[in-house]
Design a protein around this motif. Structure first.
Motif, PDB file in Angstrom:
ATOM      1  N   PRO A  39      38.728  46.187  49.769  1.00 28.87           N
ATOM      2  CA  PRO A  39      39.694  45.208  49.284  1.00 28.87           C
ATOM      3  C   PRO A  39      40.882  45.027  50.237  1.00 28.87           C
ATOM      4  O   PRO A  39      41.567  44.016  50.190  1.00 28.87           O
ATOM      5  CB  PRO A  39      40.164  45.777  47.945  1.00 28.87           C
ATOM      6  N   GLY A  40      41.097  45.990  51.121  1.00 28.27           N
ATOM      7  CA  GLY A  40      42.196  45.919  52.084  1.00 28.27           C
ATOM      8  C   GLY A  40      42.058  44.794  53.084  1.00 28.27           C
ATOM      9  O   GLY A  40      43.028  44.417  53.738  1.00 28.27           O
ATOM     10  N   VAL A  41      40.853  44.228  53.215  1.00 25.46           N
ATOM     11  CA  VAL A  41      40.647  43.079  54.102  1.00 25.46           C
ATOM     12  C   VAL A  41      40.320  41.837  53.271  1.00 25.46           C
ATOM     13  O   VAL A  41      39.767  40.867  53.772  1.00 25.46           O
ATOM     14  CB  VAL A  41      39.551  43.342  55.166  1.00 25.46           C
ATOM     15  N   GLY A  42      40.704  41.885  51.992  1.00 27.50           N
ATOM     16  CA  GLY A  42      40.409  40.797  51.069  1.00 27.50           C
ATOM     17  C   GLY A  42      41.395  39.649  51.145  1.00 27.50           C
ATOM     18  O   GLY A  42      42.291  39.604  51.992  1.00 27.50           O
ATOM     19  N   GLU A  43      41.224  38.728  50.211  1.00 30.81           N
ATOM     20  CA  GLU A  43      42.028  37.514  50.133  1.00 30.81           C
ATOM     21  C   GLU A  43      43.459  37.838  49.710  1.00 30.81           C
ATOM     22  O   GLU A  43      43.703  38.845  49.041  1.00 30.81           O
ATOM     23  CB  GLU A  43      41.367  36.555  49.129  1.00 30.81           C
ATOM     24  N   ILE A  44      44.399  36.988  50.108  1.00 29.86           N
ATOM     25  CA  ILE A  44      45.799  37.161  49.721  1.00 29.86           C
ATOM     26  C   ILE A  44      45.908  37.124  48.192  1.00 29.86           C
ATOM     27  O   ILE A  44      45.334  36.238  47.551  1.00 29.86           O
ATOM     28  CB  ILE A  44      46.704  36.093  50.377  1.00 29.86           C
ATOM     29  N   PRO A  45      46.597  38.086  47.594  1.00 31.04           N
ATOM     30  CA  PRO A  45      46.728  38.110  46.132  1.00 31.04           C
ATOM     31  C   PRO A  45      47.570  36.940  45.624  1.00 31.04           C
ATOM     32  O   PRO A  45      48.598  36.603  46.193  1.00 31.04           O
ATOM     33  CB  PRO A  45      47.429  39.440  45.849  1.00 31.04           C
ATOM     34  N   THR A  46      47.109  36.333  44.551  1.00 28.65           N
ATOM     35  CA  THR A  46      47.840  35.261  43.891  1.00 28.65           C
ATOM     36  C   THR A  46      48.915  35.889  43.008  1.00 28.65           C
ATOM     37  O   THR A  46      48.646  36.881  42.341  1.00 28.65           O
ATOM     38  CB  THR A  46      46.879  34.422  43.022  1.00 28.65           C
ATOM     39  N   PRO A  47      50.116  35.307  42.991  1.00 30.27           N
ATOM     40  CA  PRO A  47      51.147  35.859  42.110  1.00 30.27           C
ATOM     41  C   PRO A  47      50.707  35.852  40.646  1.00 30.27           C
ATOM     42  O   PRO A  47      49.990  34.946  40.207  1.00 30.27           O
ATOM     43  CB  PRO A  47      52.334  34.905  42.310  1.00 30.27           C
ATOM     44  N   LYS A  48      51.146  36.859  39.908  1.00 35.29           N
ATOM     45  CA  LYS A  48      50.835  36.940  38.479  1.00 35.29           C
ATOM     46  C   LYS A  48      51.370  35.693  37.784  1.00 35.29           C
ATOM     47  O   LYS A  48      52.436  35.191  38.105  1.00 35.29           O
ATOM     48  CB  LYS A  48      51.473  38.187  37.869  1.00 35.29           C
ATOM     49  N   GLY A  49      50.579  35.193  36.841  1.00 37.02           N
ATOM     50  CA  GLY A  49      50.995  34.037  36.064  1.00 37.02           C
ATOM     51  C   GLY A  49      50.690  32.698  36.713  1.00 37.02           C
ATOM     52  O   GLY A  49      50.895  31.658  36.098  1.00 37.02           O
ATOM     53  N   LEU A  50      50.209  32.713  37.944  1.00 35.38           N
ATOM     54  CA  LEU A  50      49.868  31.467  38.628  1.00 35.38           C
ATOM     55  C   LEU A  50      48.412  31.127  38.299  1.00 35.38           C
ATOM     56  O   LEU A  50      47.518  31.948  38.502  1.00 35.38           O
ATOM     57  CB  LEU A  50      50.043  31.637  40.139  1.00 35.38           C
ATOM     58  N   SER A  51      48.183  29.938  37.796  1.00 35.56           N
ATOM     59  CA  SER A  51      46.828  29.547  37.405  1.00 35.56           C
ATOM     60  C   SER A  51      45.994  29.186  38.634  1.00 35.56           C
ATOM     61  O   SER A  51      46.528  28.934  39.714  1.00 35.56           O
ATOM     62  CB  SER A  51      46.880  28.343  36.461  1.00 35.56           C
ATOM     63  N   ALA A  52      44.687  29.126  38.436  1.00 33.27           N
ATOM     64  CA  ALA A  52      43.776  28.727  39.509  1.00 33.27           C
ATOM     65  C   ALA A  52      44.107  27.319  39.994  1.00 33.27           C
ATOM     66  O   ALA A  52      43.995  27.020  41.184  1.00 33.27           O
ATOM     67  CB  ALA A  52      42.332  28.803  39.028  1.00 33.27           C
ATOM     68  N   GLU A  53      44.548  26.456  39.092  1.00 37.97           N
ATOM     69  CA  GLU A  53      44.907  25.084  39.466  1.00 37.97           C
ATOM     70  C   GLU A  53      46.183  25.055  40.309  1.00 37.97           C
ATOM     71  O   GLU A  53      46.380  24.151  41.119  1.00 37.97           O
ATOM     72  CB  GLU A  53      45.095  24.214  38.219  1.00 37.97           C
ATOM     73  N   GLU A  54      47.066  26.022  40.094  1.00 33.48           N
ATOM     74  CA  GLU A  54      48.333  26.078  40.841  1.00 33.48           C
ATOM     75  C   GLU A  54      48.194  26.762  42.199  1.00 33.48           C
ATOM     76  O   GLU A  54      49.033  26.584  43.071  1.00 33.48           O
ATOM     77  CB  GLU A  54      49.395  26.819  40.018  1.00 33.48           C
ATOM     78  N   ARG A  55      47.135  27.550  42.390  1.00 35.19           N
ATOM     79  CA  ARG A  55      46.960  28.314  43.630  1.00 35.19           C
ATOM     80  C   ARG A  55      46.936  27.434  44.884  1.00 35.19           C
ATOM     81  O   ARG A  55      47.594  27.766  45.862  1.00 35.19           O
ATOM     82  CB  ARG A  55      45.709  29.184  43.553  1.00 35.19           C
ATOM     83  N   PRO A  56      46.193  26.319  44.911  1.00 30.34           N
ATOM     84  CA  PRO A  56      46.197  25.507  46.136  1.00 30.34           C
ATOM     85  C   PRO A  56      47.591  25.046  46.561  1.00 30.34           C
ATOM     86  O   PRO A  56      47.938  25.095  47.742  1.00 30.34           O
ATOM     87  CB  PRO A  56      45.289  24.321  45.785  1.00 30.34           C
TER      88      PRO A  56
END
Length: 190
Positions: free
Chosen positions: A80-97
């Motif tokens: 997981p240390g080379v994984g994707e940037i973590p999305t902030p808590k509470g941010l929806s999948a629609e808000e991620r882009p």
């Protein structure tokens, strides 16, 4: 002694970020890119060829890593240390882009969220330091974390790695150095 390490962006996924599938596999082009990455790595002189394969936990990276692991006769090590940037808590999948577009315009220390993203950048680099002789399959933002660190550049977006782009690094187990960046391309990220 410095030993080669290969940092590879995953192949073209079957869905792009912001679409319904939050862990897509590869599409047909991505599968061909994964095979081309394998062919390139296997064509290296034996002393430079990776002997281990490490992947982000996400499916697009695992599927890109699979042909190389099979050719080398090794298991894929999930990190997981080379994984994707973590999305902030509470941010929806629609808000991620929208959040990612904002992130790409700034500096690591200014990334909005509940995490120390400059610290996350250092953790990605630290995950690579002990990976001598390894092919590491990762993501656009994580690769930018490494490249910005190596360049001493505070900007988040310093490099636009193409799908299945292979960058060459070296490590002595204490530090990383850049040998060559892989090919860049305009992608759907921006």
């Amino acid at each position: 002694m410095m030993t080669r390490l290969y940092l590879i962006r995953h192949g073209k996924p079957a869905a792009v970020w912001g679409e319904a599938d939050d862990d897509p596999g590869l599409d047909a082009a991505g599968q061909a890119q994964a095979q081309a990455a394998r062919d390139h790595l296997m064509s290296l002189p034996p002393a430079e060829r990776p002997s281990r394969v490490v992947s982000s936990p996400l499916r697009r990276c695992r599927e890109t890593a699979e042909p190389t692991a099979l050719a080398l006769g090794v298991e894929i090590e999930i990190d997981p240390g080379v994984g994707e940037i973590p999305t902030p808590k509470g941010l929806s999948a629609e808000e991620r882009p929208g959040w990612l577009r904002e992130v790409f315009q700034g500096r690591w220390r200014d990334v909005r969220g509940d995490l120390d993203y400059d610290g996350w950048r250092r953790e990605v680099v630290e995950a690579l330091v002990p990976r001598a002789g390894t092919a590491v399959f990762s993501h656009y933002v994580a690769i930018n974390a490494v490249m910005s660190h190596l360049a001493g550049d505070e900007r988040v977006l310093v490099y636009r790695p193409d799908h299945a782009s292979i960058s060459v690094l070296e490590t002595d187990g204490r530090r990383l150095t850049l040998v060559a960046r892989g090919p860049e391309a305009s992608t759907q990220v921006l």
